[in-house]
Design an enzyme around this catalytic site. Sequence first.
Site, PDB file in Angstrom:
ATOM      1  N   ASP A 152      21.647  17.694 -31.234  1.00 59.22           N
ATOM      2  CA  ASP A 152      22.009  18.720 -32.205  1.00 59.22           C
ATOM      3  C   ASP A 152      23.480  19.042 -32.019  1.00 59.22           C
ATOM      4  O   ASP A 152      23.991  18.928 -30.913  1.00 59.22           O
ATOM      5  CB  ASP A 152      21.218  20.010 -31.927  1.00 59.22           C
ATOM      6  CG  ASP A 152      19.785  19.899 -32.372  1.00 59.22           C
ATOM      7  OD1 ASP A 152      19.501  19.044 -33.213  1.00 59.22           O
ATOM      8  OD2 ASP A 152      18.962  20.685 -31.865  1.00 59.22           O
ATOM      9  N   ASN A 162       2.623  -1.995   6.461  1.00 59.91           N
ATOM     10  CA  ASN A 162       2.931  -1.678   5.066  1.00 59.91           C
ATOM     11  C   ASN A 162       3.054  -0.182   4.826  1.00 59.91           C
ATOM     12  O   ASN A 162       3.806   0.254   3.968  1.00 59.91           O
ATOM     13  CB  ASN A 162       1.866  -2.267   4.146  1.00 59.91           C
ATOM     14  CG  ASN A 162       1.979  -3.775   4.061  1.00 59.91           C
ATOM     15  OD1 ASN A 162       2.877  -4.355   4.671  1.00 59.91           O
ATOM     16  ND2 ASN A 162       1.093  -4.401   3.316  1.00 59.91           N
ATOM     17  N   GLU A 188       0.804  -1.233   0.000  1.00 57.48           N
ATOM     18  CA  GLU A 188       0.000   0.000   0.000  1.00 57.48           C
ATOM     19  C   GLU A 188       0.832   1.275   0.000  1.00 57.48           C
ATOM     20  O   GLU A 188       0.426   2.304  -0.510  1.00 57.48           O
ATOM     21  CB  GLU A 188      -0.942   0.024   1.219  1.00 57.48           C
ATOM     22  CG  GLU A 188      -2.107  -0.935   1.140  1.00 57.48           C
ATOM     23  CD  GLU A 188      -1.727  -2.314   1.638  1.00 57.48           C
ATOM     24  OE1 GLU A 188      -0.575  -2.521   2.040  1.00 57.48           O
ATOM     25  OE2 GLU A 188      -2.602  -3.204   1.615  1.00 57.48           O
TER      26      GLU A 188
END
Length: 996
Positions: free
Chosen positions: A389, A819, A347
Amino acid sequence: MSSLAIAEKYNTSFKQLKFHPNFINVCQSKYRRESLYQLATKMKPKLPDSAPSTAKPWHSLEIEKALAVQKSNPDTGLTSKQTSELLHEYGANELQEFGGRKPLSILIDQFTNIMLVMLMAVAVVSAILDLRSGDFPKDAIAISFIVILNGLLGFVQESRAEKALAALKRLSSPRVRVLRDSKIFELPAKELVPGDIVFLETGMQIAADGRLLEAQNLQVMEAALTGEAEAVHKDSTLHLPEDASLGDRINMVYQGTEVVQGRAKMLVTATGMQTELGKIAALLQSVEAQPTPLQQRMSQLANVLVTSSLALVAVVIIGGIVRTGSFQHFDQLLKVSLSMAVAVVPEGLPAVITVTLAIGTQRMVRHQALIRKLPAVETLGSVTTICSDKTGTLTQNKMVVQQINVSSNSIRVTGDGYAPTGTFELSTSNQDKNIKSIEPKDYPELEQLLFACVLCNDAVLQKKHSEWEILGDPTEGALLSVAGKAGMQQAKLLNQFTRIAEFPFSSERKRMSVICQRRQTELTQILSAQEEYQAPDSQLIMFTKGSPELILELCTSDYVGTKSSFALNDEKRAYILEQNNQMASQGLRVLGFAYKPLDTTVPTTLLDEKTTERELIWIGLVGMLDAPRPEAKAAVAQCQQAGIRPVMITGDHQLTAQAIAYDLGIAKPGDLILSGQELEKLSAPELEQQVNQVSIYARVSPEHKLRIVEALKNQGKLVAMTGDGVNDAPALKQANIGVAMGITGTDVSKEASDMVLLDDNFATIIRAIEEGRVVYDNIRRFIKYILGSNIGEVLTVAAASLIGLGETPLSPLQILWMNLVTDGLPALALAMESPEPDVMNRPPYNPHESIFARGLGFYIIRIGIILGLITIALMEWAYNYTQQSGDPERWKTMVFTTLCLAQMGHALAIRSNTQLTIQLNPFSNPYLLAAISLTTVLQLMLIYVAPLRSFFNTHLLSLPELGICIGCSALVFVWIELEKLFIKHFRQERKITYKV
Ligand code: ADP
Ligand code: MG
């Protein structure tokens, strides 16, 4: 006589009209480039055809007609009844975001994420179970809260990503002055409706498309729409042919453009998404953003997690039923599997990733790389090819003329910078080392060349605070400076000659011509009589400069001084090209010059590119040096060290490109070079075959860039492409990382880009890539950390059920706590970890590699199992131990505490993959120390603070019990350190065997 009348008289098309002397002042267009609209067309070729035909050709209508169509009155404006009806019909004057996708639907989309869907299902089941047994559905509420939080986070991130559109949106002005019901109102621009009469003034941004009713000296900057750098003079009195292009509709004004001078009154013809800007916005949005590597990996991760957790749930439920032989404990089993499902989903991960990417962008800005799209941070780390470039990115874009070749003379120019002081030195042949200083005015060919330098030029050279500086293109600045060295001044020459027409420079044409007319006043005749220099004596003369091969092809004769010329023979052509090559191979940027006296009896309105830019008279060559940036060489080396291939793309001659590429180490002799011409002949598959070998593309146009990007991408490369012009936008959008120039770049290119180089510097791209890699390494680091813990939790919960403890040791609420908090905080701190020493000494990881690649999956499973085994052993012991005492549920809290504290040790150990924790400076990541301390204190509070204890369903632990938990959790740290020692030992042994 109006300009249109003039055009009609000569029966010419509108396109030619702008070259009439009267008209030039009206719509002078120096840098006419492709319009944004055409650009958008390129990106999505199918869509736009219908767009122009459905729109009414307002520019071809007379004012009265336009007013009648819109049922409006220029003196009273619309009535309030009309406006409310029109507002209802056309909607608010706003650019819609996300191609019509409403914020609500973006929000809803977030919840289709498979992990969130699973969590929502868990919440529902858990709520039903709790309500049935008469409990407060605490877990369901906590889970719902997390689901909503995650959804909102995703929503914020996605909304931020569409910055390009936001930039387009900002172009429209917020307040307007409108005439309604015979009164003037100041209203928010979004309330405008077609038919409104709006007043415009200097400095205003135009809020809708409109037909001009009156205009006093109105100058409008339309760069946003047409890419044209110069303001356009507008005229309300004209009505124009229907097929006039957007940039030529000078009786119209468009949303998103700016009034730089004058005043006007306009009739609104289109609002919101119907405006030209709106159409472009719609097209740009329809180019769908592809998911970034990280997004792809995350969705892959989500799938694996959800599938494996569903499989586990099945195993636990079926196993439980088989073991007990009845459905009696079904509720119990269901609860266990709910806990497991919650345990599997990381989570905290989305929040940690968002924060990590945000920190990455901040670090990059400190290194002059501005990230415009958040996911670009991690994409950068996987870049395999950089197309850069040359001019300005690899070089300094400070041009200094070094050599001039006219007739058979080779002239060296000395002097530093743009200051118009220096000398001209002649060496008649290459062999002649006897160099002598010369006076330019003794050499008529040189004199003519310098005239062309000054007249065929849009730059300004000026002295500011004792420094000479240029306004405009550095290439042209260098030409003014060299003429200055010969004592030729821009201001004086412009007094003698008026520019009456021009064919402007573009990267496609690679040349520029101006048509000048000698001033006929007595004063200038007197002045020119006193002039040192002999100005060309034709009344009307065209000067052309550009890519030498191209100019030479347009020439038929050769200027030989004293105002005469010879036909150009093959020998002379070959000689000139040889001179060109010789200069280019020294890395000089070479321009060719030519002129042509024009027939004054032909009206200038009849002059067009095709018929005029031919049969020119060749004058000579100018070679200028644009030195490589001092830091570029090291950056190229670092880039190659890091396994990234640099590719140079330039409009310059291939020998010039080659010389600079060799110097910088981008290419080495023998490497393949592709020119724009050759590229054009290749089909897409043929180009794909070559694209991996080519390191230099010379003489290319912006549309070639798009093909190069596509070919590289089809070859599985992850491409960063630089660009600055309006026409570079499609290539920037197509590249995985579009890089725009902060200083020289146009707004359009910036809007199409993912990253802007604030200092235009190639080296900055490399630094940004390094940061990108650090971010990706750190993301992997905390994914390892978080998921290892998740597996430990799942195994523990599953084991409790399988060994028949009867209950789940961890409630969903406790798992969410782990978590989010006890894993989340240290994970955030791990995102601050400094780079591993080899971060730029290894090749980029395969952008398509799985998130579990390179041992990550194995690590997660291995550490998860270790963590699980330790916890299960403790659980088994603690269960039996606490059964005899007063509070038999204490074993659950011991399991909870051990899992949390074990993660603290894991966080410390995971800082480095190779070095032992004691070898690292403990204070080099103070955030981690803080996070670990804070998390430990929080975990202890959950046990020892009574209200928290009852909310989280924990139980009081005695000090010895806590000590046992700490002891067990330390084992994880010890294990990981031992692993590192083992790997080190193993590696050393291998090295020794290699040596023998
Ligand atoms: P790049 O920026 O990669 O060097 P450009 O597209 O600017 O490439 O230029 C391509 C070529 O066009 C140059 O090599 C030069 O020959 C020519 N050129 C560049 N600037 C001008 C200019 N202002 N006027 C005429 N020709 C130019
Ligand atoms: Mg250029």
